[in-house]
Design a protein around this motif. Structure first.
Motif, PDB file in Angstrom:
ATOM      1  N   PRO A  58      59.257  50.422  36.764  1.00 61.10           N
ATOM      2  CA  PRO A  58      58.997  51.338  37.592  1.00 61.10           C
ATOM      3  C   PRO A  58      58.323  51.032  39.307  1.00 61.10           C
ATOM      4  CG  PRO A  58      58.290  51.415  34.531  1.00 61.10           C
ATOM      5  CD  PRO A  58      58.769  50.123  35.398  1.00 61.10           C
ATOM      6  N   GLY A  59      58.121  51.600  39.577  1.00 64.31           N
ATOM      7  CA  GLY A  59      57.290  50.692  41.140  1.00 64.31           C
ATOM      8  C   GLY A  59      58.207  49.660  41.652  1.00 64.31           C
ATOM      9  N   LEU A  60      59.086  49.727  40.793  1.00 63.23           N
ATOM     10  CA  LEU A  60      59.292  47.614  41.986  1.00 63.23           C
ATOM     11  C   LEU A  60      61.023  48.551  42.634  1.00 63.23           C
ATOM     12  CD1 LEU A  60      58.402  44.762  39.637  1.00 63.23           C
ATOM     13  CD2 LEU A  60      56.754  46.493  42.000  1.00 63.23           C
ATOM     14  N   VAL A  61      61.476  48.041  43.041  1.00 62.81           N
ATOM     15  CA  VAL A  61      62.764  47.302  43.721  1.00 62.81           C
ATOM     16  C   VAL A  61      63.518  46.068  44.021  1.00 62.81           C
ATOM     17  CG1 VAL A  61      62.986  50.158  44.798  1.00 62.81           C
ATOM     18  CG2 VAL A  61      62.726  47.927  46.259  1.00 62.81           C
ATOM     19  N   GLY A  62      64.765  45.600  43.896  1.00 64.80           N
ATOM     20  CA  GLY A  62      65.667  44.912  44.457  1.00 64.80           C
ATOM     21  C   GLY A  62      66.613  44.342  44.002  1.00 64.80           C
ATOM     22  N   SER A  63      67.163  43.849  43.552  1.00 59.98           N
ATOM     23  CA  SER A  63      68.513  43.435  43.171  1.00 59.98           C
ATOM     24  C   SER A  63      68.449  42.161  42.577  1.00 59.98           C
ATOM     25  CB  SER A  63      69.352  44.514  43.556  1.00 59.98           C
ATOM     26  OG  SER A  63      69.901  44.594  44.780  1.00 59.98           O
ATOM     27  N   ALA A  64      67.860  40.961  43.684  1.00 64.11           N
ATOM     28  CA  ALA A  64      68.544  39.791  43.981  1.00 64.11           C
ATOM     29  C   ALA A  64      68.528  39.079  42.655  1.00 64.11           C
ATOM     30  CB  ALA A  64      67.407  39.349  45.528  1.00 64.11           C
ATOM     31  N   PRO A  65      69.605  38.125  42.117  1.00 66.02           N
ATOM     32  CA  PRO A  65      68.906  37.123  41.247  1.00 66.02           C
ATOM     33  C   PRO A  65      67.699  36.692  40.272  1.00 66.02           C
ATOM     34  CG  PRO A  65      71.320  36.929  41.563  1.00 66.02           C
ATOM     35  CD  PRO A  65      70.066  37.793  42.759  1.00 66.02           C
ATOM     36  N   LEU A  66      66.955  36.120  41.925  1.00 62.40           N
ATOM     37  CA  LEU A  66      66.027  35.226  41.707  1.00 62.40           C
ATOM     38  C   LEU A  66      64.687  35.754  41.394  1.00 62.40           C
ATOM     39  CD1 LEU A  66      65.847  32.427  44.553  1.00 62.40           C
ATOM     40  CD2 LEU A  66      66.466  32.134  42.264  1.00 62.40           C
ATOM     41  N   TRP A  67      64.949  37.266  42.349  1.00 65.09           N
ATOM     42  CA  TRP A  67      63.953  38.107  41.961  1.00 65.09           C
ATOM     43  C   TRP A  67      64.156  39.059  40.453  1.00 65.09           C
ATOM     44  CZ3 TRP A  67      59.407  40.702  43.296  1.00 65.09           C
ATOM     45  CH2 TRP A  67      58.990  41.249  42.525  1.00 65.09           C
ATOM     46  N   ILE A  82      55.253  69.882  29.734  1.00 65.17           N
ATOM     47  CA  ILE A  82      54.124  69.875  30.226  1.00 65.17           C
ATOM     48  C   ILE A  82      54.102  69.855  31.718  1.00 65.17           C
ATOM     49  CG2 ILE A  82      52.525  67.149  30.487  1.00 65.17           C
ATOM     50  CD1 ILE A  82      54.212  66.474  27.536  1.00 65.17           C
ATOM     51  N   LEU A  83      53.404  70.257  32.391  1.00 67.97           N
ATOM     52  CA  LEU A  83      53.156  69.968  33.924  1.00 67.97           C
ATOM     53  C   LEU A  83      52.654  69.686  34.160  1.00 67.97           C
ATOM     54  CD1 LEU A  83      51.429  74.008  34.305  1.00 67.97           C
ATOM     55  CD2 LEU A  83      54.273  73.409  34.153  1.00 67.97           C
ATOM     56  N   VAL A  84      53.537  68.542  35.487  1.00 72.09           N
ATOM     57  CA  VAL A  84      52.465  67.474  35.995  1.00 72.09           C
ATOM     58  C   VAL A  84      53.013  67.500  37.337  1.00 72.09           C
ATOM     59  CG1 VAL A  84      53.442  64.868  36.143  1.00 72.09           C
ATOM     60  CG2 VAL A  84      53.867  65.946  33.997  1.00 72.09           C
ATOM     61  N   ARG A  85      51.973  67.158  38.351  1.00 67.01           N
ATOM     62  CA  ARG A  85      51.853  67.023  39.784  1.00 67.01           C
ATOM     63  C   ARG A  85      52.576  65.704  40.183  1.00 67.01           C
ATOM     64  NH1 ARG A  85      52.890  70.413  43.925  1.00 67.01           N
ATOM     65  NH2 ARG A  85      51.492  71.618  42.907  1.00 67.01           N
ATOM     66  N   ALA A  90      54.579  57.500  37.607  1.00 70.24           N
ATOM     67  CA  ALA A  90      54.442  58.725  36.503  1.00 70.24           C
ATOM     68  C   ALA A  90      54.880  59.247  35.322  1.00 70.24           C
ATOM     69  CB  ALA A  90      53.631  60.051  38.059  1.00 70.24           C
ATOM     70  N   LEU A  91      56.201  59.546  35.440  1.00 73.63           N
ATOM     71  CA  LEU A  91      56.603  60.143  35.062  1.00 73.63           C
ATOM     72  C   LEU A  91      56.659  59.398  33.340  1.00 73.63           C
ATOM     73  CD1 LEU A  91      59.474  62.301  36.427  1.00 73.63           C
ATOM     74  CD2 LEU A  91      57.291  63.691  35.370  1.00 73.63           C
ATOM     75  N   LEU A  92      56.961  58.215  33.134  1.00 76.64           N
ATOM     76  CA  LEU A  92      57.137  57.726  32.431  1.00 76.64           C
ATOM     77  C   LEU A  92      55.554  56.851  31.807  1.00 76.64           C
ATOM     78  CD1 LEU A  92      59.148  54.315  34.084  1.00 76.64           C
ATOM     79  CD2 LEU A  92      60.265  56.169  31.625  1.00 76.64           C
ATOM     80  N   ALA A  93      54.744  56.894  32.177  1.00 77.04           N
ATOM     81  CA  ALA A  93      53.322  57.007  32.305  1.00 77.04           C
ATOM     82  C   ALA A  93      52.881  58.396  31.106  1.00 77.04           C
ATOM     83  CB  ALA A  93      52.619  56.797  32.704  1.00 77.04           C
ATOM     84  N   PRO A 146      51.802  51.653  28.671  1.00 73.94           N
ATOM     85  CA  PRO A 146      51.507  52.483  30.060  1.00 73.94           C
ATOM     86  C   PRO A 146      50.539  53.596  29.529  1.00 73.94           C
ATOM     87  CG  PRO A 146      53.151  53.640  28.984  1.00 73.94           C
ATOM     88  CD  PRO A 146      52.969  52.399  28.118  1.00 73.94           C
ATOM     89  N   VAL A 147      50.029  52.882  28.162  1.00 76.81           N
ATOM     90  CA  VAL A 147      48.292  53.984  27.708  1.00 76.81           C
ATOM     91  C   VAL A 147      47.175  52.869  27.648  1.00 76.81           C
ATOM     92  CG1 VAL A 147      50.206  55.798  27.191  1.00 76.81           C
ATOM     93  CG2 VAL A 147      48.789  54.205  25.572  1.00 76.81           C
ATOM     94  N   GLY A 148      47.726  51.558  27.680  1.00 72.45           N
ATOM     95  CA  GLY A 148      47.258  50.461  27.003  1.00 72.45           C
ATOM     96  C   GLY A 148      45.808  50.217  28.764  1.00 72.45           C
ATOM     97  N   ARG A 149      45.167  49.955  28.154  1.00 71.89           N
ATOM     98  CA  ARG A 149      43.742  49.527  29.774  1.00 71.89           C
ATOM     99  C   ARG A 149      43.944  47.959  29.862  1.00 71.89           C
ATOM    100  NH1 ARG A 149      38.844  49.176  24.871  1.00 71.89           N
ATOM    101  NH2 ARG A 149      40.672  48.282  24.298  1.00 71.89           N
TER     102      ARG A 149
END
Length: 519
Positions: free
Chosen positions: A327-336, A275-278, A258-261, A376-379
């Protein structure tokens, strides 16, 4: 790995050949005979069903020789080649997937053998193709490695020795390729890996010298902000996103996205703040944006975020720090990581993409995350082909999205379309490629490899690249951060945690539904 006597296991030492045969035939392997990184790579190669008795590869694509990596490496490789003139050593440069970009070999006999085993430009030496080797294993392990003789998984490589070193970009830190030195096993010495390290360092220095003023200025401003400010600090441009440790480890993944977008939107509008963000977790935040310019041109933005009300700063509790790759993803395995990096690379290149994998592996999640970072602001529109049979408006809606509604379009379950709809969709996509839209359209399709009708094969010719997202069983080390991520989405404050016993139970489960089943 030390032997019981305390001495290190030598590369390709006595017993390695016999240990390899026992491993391939399902027998026990004595760990004192094989180095730990090699044994781990053998296991990955076995899990990937790599052939051990032959080299079977298809030509992947023509190498792109006009990239920062290839330009920076060319004089370094040429200089080393002149120093090694007449010696049986080959210098190999690859991209982050192991695709060979360039090879310099002074010895004709070695060059003919490398051609025979397809260690040549346009072919990939990733572990999934040839198993344990200096290129693929270095990229999988994320660090320098030497693979000598019988340590190779494929027997046709056992008369070679290689030393591979991943190359990281000096600004972003991302792996952008690998440098490998390959020679005959009989000629290999302990300094082969040292020479490979030195050469890779020289390429990194050349990349730094070639880095544009825009990236350097943004990087320097980001470092200055990190020194002056506490809390969340990040910087972003069209090419890179940098987050400080506090942002990576303390913020929920959804909050990061959300912050990046919001920052991308604010930068485009010229807003500075506050800029106020919730945030999605309910935390209020104040965001301050500072544009960075170099040579009178926009380089990016550095952002400082204050969490919570000024009078009542929040207490952030995190059971386990969850590092973020997109953004929104986790993981550190080389294949991923490799799959995510390849999707991001293709998005940046504007190359249409077919993304495959088992159900539930996260194909759509990767596409959403890449779009959020890079545009991030694209459709961003998603169409599910599984709905087409029951929805007479599906095809007209798809045409509308292709013609003007979307900047990025994802068509899920492409294999669910019948031949008539596949041909109509193919015609619409071809028209989009030939049209002159104000903003180019990027299209990705998701599918499984079980369905390959003639009409589908013809449509997929529009998608020159394919990326396979690995099933969870091939990167089980990511179960812990995935479970933590999913728990954080179930509680506003992130207070839920998974017990060690429950984690051990998850590690033993089959999970054929992959991350979707885990969630």
């Amino acid at each position: 790995m030390p032997t019981p006597s305390g001495t290190p296991v030598p590369p390709d030492g006595a017993g390695v050949a016999a240990s390899r045969v026992r491993f391939l035939t399902g027998g026990p392997v004595e760990v004192a005979q094989v180095r730990a990184p090699i044994l781990a790579s053998w296991q990955r190669s076995c899990d990937l069903e790599v052939s051990a008795d032959r080299i079977e590869m298809s030509y992947v694509r023509d190498p792109d020789l006009d990239t920062p990596l290839t330009r920076a490496s060319e004089p370094v490789m040429r200089s080393l080649g002149e120093q090694l003139d007449g010696q049986s050593i080959s210098i190999v440069l690859t991209d982050p997937s192991g695709l060979v970009l360039r090879r310099l070999t002074a010895d004709s006999g070695l060059e003919r053998h490398l051609d025979k085993v397809l260690l040549a430009p346009g072919f990939s030496y990733g572990e999934e193709f040839v198993g344990t080797n200096g290129i693929g294993t270095a990229l999988e392990a994320g660090g320098p490695i030497r693979v000598f003789g019988h340590e190779h998984y494929a027997e046709y490589l056992e008369n070679l020795a290689c030393a591979g070193v991943p190359i990281q970009h000096p600004v972003s830190g991302r792996t952008i390729g690998a440098l490998d030195l390959t020679c005959w096993r009989k000629d290999a010495g302990p300094l082969l890996l040292t020479l490979a390290r030195t050469t890779a360092d020289q390429i990194r220095q050349a990349l730094l010298a070639d880095t544009g003023a825009h990236q350097l200025e943004l990087f320097q401003e980001y470092l200055r902000a990190c020194r002056r400010m506490t809390g969340v600090v990040f910087a972003m441009s069209s090419d890179v996103v940098m987050l400080n440790d506090y942002a990576r480890t303390q913020l929920d993944p959804a909050d990061q996205a959300a912050l990046l977008a919001q920052a991308a939107e604010a930068a485009a509008a010229g807003q500075r703040g506050p800029i106020l963000v919730r945030l999605p977790t309910g935390t209020p935040a104040r965001m301050y944006c500072r544009p960075v310019r170099a040579e009178e041109e926009h380089s990016g933005v550095v952002v400082h975020v204050k969490l919570g009300d000024s009078d009542n700063p929040p207490v952030v509790r995190r059971a386990v720090a969850t590092p973020m790759l997109l953004p929104g993803l986790v993981g550190s395995a080389p294949l991923w990581l490799r799959a995510c990096d390849e999707v991001e690379r293709l998005f940046r290149a504007g190359e249409w993409l077919a993304i495959g994998g088992e159900p539930g592996v996260g194909k759509l999640a990767v596409l959403r995350a890449v779009q959020l970072r890079r545009q991030p602001v694209g459709r961003f529109l998603v169409l599910d082909a599984a709905d087409a049979a029951g929805d007479p408006d599906w095809l007209p809606d798809a045409r509308q999205a292709i013609v003007e509604d979307a900047d990025s379009l994802v068509i899920r379950h492409l294999h669910a379309l019948d031949g008539t709809r596949l041909r109509a969709l193919s015609a619409a996509l071809r028209s989009a490629q030939d049209s002159r839209r104000e903003r180019p359209l990027w299209v990705a399709v998701t599918l499984t490899h079980d369905h390959q009708s003639k009409a589908l094969v013809q449509l997929l010719q529009l998608f020159p690249s394919t990326v396979d997202v690995p099933p969870l069983r091939l990167h089980r080390e990511d179960l812990q951060p995935l479970a933590t991520l999913f728990l954080s989405r179930l509680s506003q404050g992130g207070h839920l945690a998974i017990s060690p016993g429950a984690m051990r139970l998850l590690m033993r489960m089959d999970l054929p539904g992959n991350a979707q089943q885990l969630h």
